[in-house]
Design a protein around this motif. Structure first.
Motif, PDB file in Angstrom:
ATOM      1  N   VAL A  53       0.834  -1.203   0.000  1.00 55.66           N
ATOM      2  CA  VAL A  53       0.000   0.000   0.000  1.00 55.66           C
ATOM      3  C   VAL A  53       0.869   1.254   0.000  1.00 55.66           C
ATOM      4  CG1 VAL A  53      -1.798   1.277   1.226  1.00 55.66           C
ATOM      5  CG2 VAL A  53      -1.802  -1.224   1.269  1.00 55.66           C
ATOM      6  N   SER A  82      -5.195  -1.843 -14.274  1.00 53.73           N
ATOM      7  CA  SER A  82      -5.618  -1.253 -13.002  1.00 53.73           C
ATOM      8  C   SER A  82      -7.133  -1.229 -12.933  1.00 53.73           C
ATOM      9  CB  SER A  82      -5.065   0.174 -12.859  1.00 53.73           C
ATOM     10  OG  SER A  82      -5.688   1.045 -13.786  1.00 53.73           O
ATOM     11  N   ILE A 119      -3.468  -3.448 -10.548  1.00 56.66           N
ATOM     12  CA  ILE A 119      -3.167  -2.462  -9.508  1.00 56.66           C
ATOM     13  C   ILE A 119      -4.491  -1.880  -9.037  1.00 56.66           C
ATOM     14  CG2 ILE A 119      -2.037  -0.262  -9.038  1.00 56.66           C
ATOM     15  CD1 ILE A 119      -0.136  -1.025 -11.446  1.00 56.66           C
ATOM     16  N   LEU A 120      -4.678  -1.827  -7.745  1.00 58.89           N
ATOM     17  CA  LEU A 120      -5.913  -1.290  -7.177  1.00 58.89           C
ATOM     18  C   LEU A 120      -5.695   0.179  -6.841  1.00 58.89           C
ATOM     19  CD1 LEU A 120      -8.775  -2.116  -6.302  1.00 58.89           C
ATOM     20  CD2 LEU A 120      -7.849  -2.596  -4.031  1.00 58.89           C
ATOM     21  N   ILE A 121      -6.523   1.044  -7.424  1.00 53.37           N
ATOM     22  CA  ILE A 121      -6.406   2.490  -7.234  1.00 53.37           C
ATOM     23  C   ILE A 121      -7.635   2.982  -6.485  1.00 53.37           C
ATOM     24  CG2 ILE A 121      -6.304   4.719  -8.404  1.00 53.37           C
ATOM     25  CD1 ILE A 121      -4.810   3.374 -10.678  1.00 53.37           C
ATOM     26  N   LEU A 122      -7.412   3.557  -5.321  1.00 50.38           N
ATOM     27  CA  LEU A 122      -8.504   4.046  -4.474  1.00 50.38           C
ATOM     28  C   LEU A 122      -8.352   5.558  -4.353  1.00 50.38           C
ATOM     29  CD1 LEU A 122      -8.295   1.303  -1.678  1.00 50.38           C
ATOM     30  CD2 LEU A 122      -9.600   1.254  -3.816  1.00 50.38           C
ATOM     31  N   ALA A 146      -8.323  -4.965  -0.881  1.00 54.42           N
ATOM     32  CA  ALA A 146      -7.004  -4.333  -0.928  1.00 54.42           C
ATOM     33  C   ALA A 146      -5.968  -5.138  -0.156  1.00 54.42           C
ATOM     34  CB  ALA A 146      -7.094  -2.915  -0.366  1.00 54.42           C
ATOM     35  N   THR A 198      -4.228  -7.671  -2.386  1.00 48.42           N
ATOM     36  CA  THR A 198      -3.790  -7.170  -3.684  1.00 48.42           C
ATOM     37  C   THR A 198      -2.305  -6.828  -3.655  1.00 48.42           C
ATOM     38  OG1 THR A 198      -5.998  -6.256  -4.042  1.00 48.42           O
ATOM     39  CG2 THR A 198      -4.247  -5.416  -5.441  1.00 48.42           C
ATOM     40  N   GLN A 253      -0.479  -4.537  -5.289  1.00 53.01           N
ATOM     41  CA  GLN A 253      -0.162  -3.121  -5.121  1.00 53.01           C
ATOM     42  C   GLN A 253      -1.446  -2.315  -5.029  1.00 53.01           C
ATOM     43  OE1 GLN A 253       1.842  -0.770  -8.333  1.00 53.01           O
ATOM     44  NE2 GLN A 253       3.344  -0.287  -6.737  1.00 53.01           N
ATOM     45  N   VAL A 254      -1.488  -1.416  -4.056  1.00 52.73           N
ATOM     46  CA  VAL A 254      -2.640  -0.548  -3.830  1.00 52.73           C
ATOM     47  C   VAL A 254      -2.136   0.889  -3.748  1.00 52.73           C
ATOM     48  CG1 VAL A 254      -4.671  -0.076  -2.411  1.00 52.73           C
ATOM     49  CG2 VAL A 254      -3.704  -2.386  -2.469  1.00 52.73           C
ATOM     50  N   VAL A 311      -3.422   4.760  -2.989  1.00 48.31           N
ATOM     51  CA  VAL A 311      -4.537   5.399  -2.287  1.00 48.31           C
ATOM     52  C   VAL A 311      -4.301   6.900  -2.202  1.00 48.31           C
ATOM     53  CG1 VAL A 311      -5.879   5.444  -0.133  1.00 48.31           C
ATOM     54  CG2 VAL A 311      -4.777   3.312  -0.867  1.00 48.31           C
ATOM     55  N   LEU A 360      -4.815  -0.184   5.904  1.00 46.86           N
ATOM     56  CA  LEU A 360      -4.286   0.272   4.618  1.00 46.86           C
ATOM     57  C   LEU A 360      -3.323   1.441   4.759  1.00 46.86           C
ATOM     58  CD1 LEU A 360      -7.397   0.096   2.260  1.00 46.86           C
ATOM     59  CD2 LEU A 360      -5.528  -1.529   2.489  1.00 46.86           C
TER      60      LEU A 360
END
Length: 419
Positions: free
Chosen positions: A25, A114, A326-329, A348, A351, A353-354, A356, A368
């Protein structure tokens, strides 16, 4: 999949940004308008060749610059790839893969994958059909990059055909009895063939995608809102009344035939109105809770849950294909209640890579709060304001209120002209 390195030049508020990233993260903290979302937008643009915030490329280029650069090094299953994209205003963008130019920018699709969650996601449920078509097409081309070319061909034919309907509509009325009308009708027939060929392939791919997405969406929604009615997803096709009662063994061929029939059926209306009335550009997703359409029926909380479930379903489908995106928040936690925050945090936590963004560290769930950077702006006099980034002091990484404090002596700072 994760990004090991990201570099921006003249992108939005960043004159330059050069940052090493790691698995796990990474949180970018800063007040609104400081440039933190611009970093995540750049990653999303590499993945989809479009922005989740604007429909054109001009706003992506820093004021006073002629182009913007996004460059990244991606690691996927131990394999390293470098990719860069130069964004131009008013002319074609240019891309390179492994330092070598590619013929078309869409050839870099799939290098970075992503899934982005953002406040704008509510438009997936409450917005116009174009938002939902875009959601489908971005996911479709992420999984099958070749279809980006089919989409581009379809859009080109659609523009040409629409221009013909507008310019030659009067001549084509009454069956095109004059020579000009007959010639325009013959040209329209040619465009009909191309439109049906490309359009049928897009519709077939979308329908297949919806069939794969639907169970993931139902399951994701149930995990977020277990007390609500069951969520479902369908595809509303503008060719529905022209489809044969028995499906063809070749879906694309059957849809192409149906599209020719639909174009013939609406020919008079298209000529009178000067617009194309059938095709994938007129289709929509059907979003339902129980027996009811979500739009106009669901509460604000249910709409948010549905939008969140749509993104989670896309994430699970991409992961099912063998590549963890890739998780994008992007500044979403302030918009969500505890249950929806927990649902996102669960995903997340599994996952690779996150990335944020948050206005304050307290908006990010405890689990996170990984490596943190503070994004601010500074005044550069006649050059305008500049985005800056610095690693947060150790205390702020565990949630201390001092996230906006001064960087330590070992903290690298990157500046950029504010847009």
């Amino acid at each position: 999949m994760f990004l090991r390195h990201l570099r921006l030049q003249d992108f939005r508020s960043w004159e330059s940004l050069d940052i090493d990233l790691e698995p796990g993260v990474t949180v970018f903290v800063g007040a609104n308008g400081r440039g933190k979302t611009n970093i995540l937008e750049a990653v999303g643009y590499l993945a989809t060749l479009s922005s989740h915030r604007v429909s054109s490329d001009q706003p992506l280029i820093r004021s006073g610059a002629e182009s913007a650069l996004i460059a990244a090094t991606a690691i996927n299953d131990g394999r390293e790839l470098t990719v860069d994209l130069t964004v131009h205003a008013g002319r074609a963008n240019k891309a390179r893969l492994r330092q070598s130019p590619v013929r078309r920018t869409r050839e870099i699709l799939g290098v970075v994958q992503s899934v982005i969650f953002a406040p704008e996601d509510l438009a997936l449920v409450r917005g116009d059909p174009g938002e939902r078509r875009r959601y489908l097409d971005e996911l479709m081309t992420a999984r099958r990059p070749r279809l980006a070319g089919v989409r581009a061909d379809y859009d080109k034919v659609l523009r040409q055909r629409s221009a013909l309907l507008k310019s030659a509509g009067p001549a084509m009325r009454d069956g095109g009895r004059g020579s000009d009308g007959a010639s325009a009708l013959a040209t329209l027939e040619v465009w009909d063939g191309h439109l049906a060929a490309y359009g049928s392939e897009i519709i077939a791919a979308r329908m297949e995608l919806v069939g794969e997405l639907a169970p993931h969406l139902t399951g994701s929604y149930a995990s977020i809102a277990p007390e609500s009615q069951a969520a479902s997803l369908g595809y509303r096709c503008s060719l529905a009344e022209d489809m044969p009662p028995e499906p063809s063994s070749d879906a694309v061929a059957g849809l192409e035939k149906a599209m020719h029939a639909a174009l013939a059926r609406v020919r008079t209306r298209e000529i009178a109105r000067g617009v194309c009335l059938v095709g994938p550009h007129r289709d929509d997703l059907e979003l339902r809770l129980g027996e009811h359409p979500v739009k106009g029926y669901a509460s604000h909380g249910e709409s948010w849950s549905f939008a969140l479930a749509m993104r989670l379903a896309a994430f699970e489908l991409l992961r099912q294909d063998g590549t963890e995106p890739i998780l994008i928040l992007d500044d979403v936690f302030a918009e969500l209640d505890r249950r929806r925050r927990s649902a996102l945090a669960r995903v997340a936590g599994q996952t690779e890579q996150v990335l944020v963004t948050a206005a304050v560290p307290e908006d990010v769930p405890e689990g996170l709060r990984g490596r943190q950077y503070v994004v601010t702006m500074r005044d550069r006099g006649d050059l305008g304001r500049a985005s800056t980034i610095a690693a947060a002091p150790c205390a702020s990484r565990s949630g201390d209120d001092d996230a906006g404090g001064s960087p330590g002596p070992d903290d690298a700072e990157v500046t950029g002209d504010g847009g």
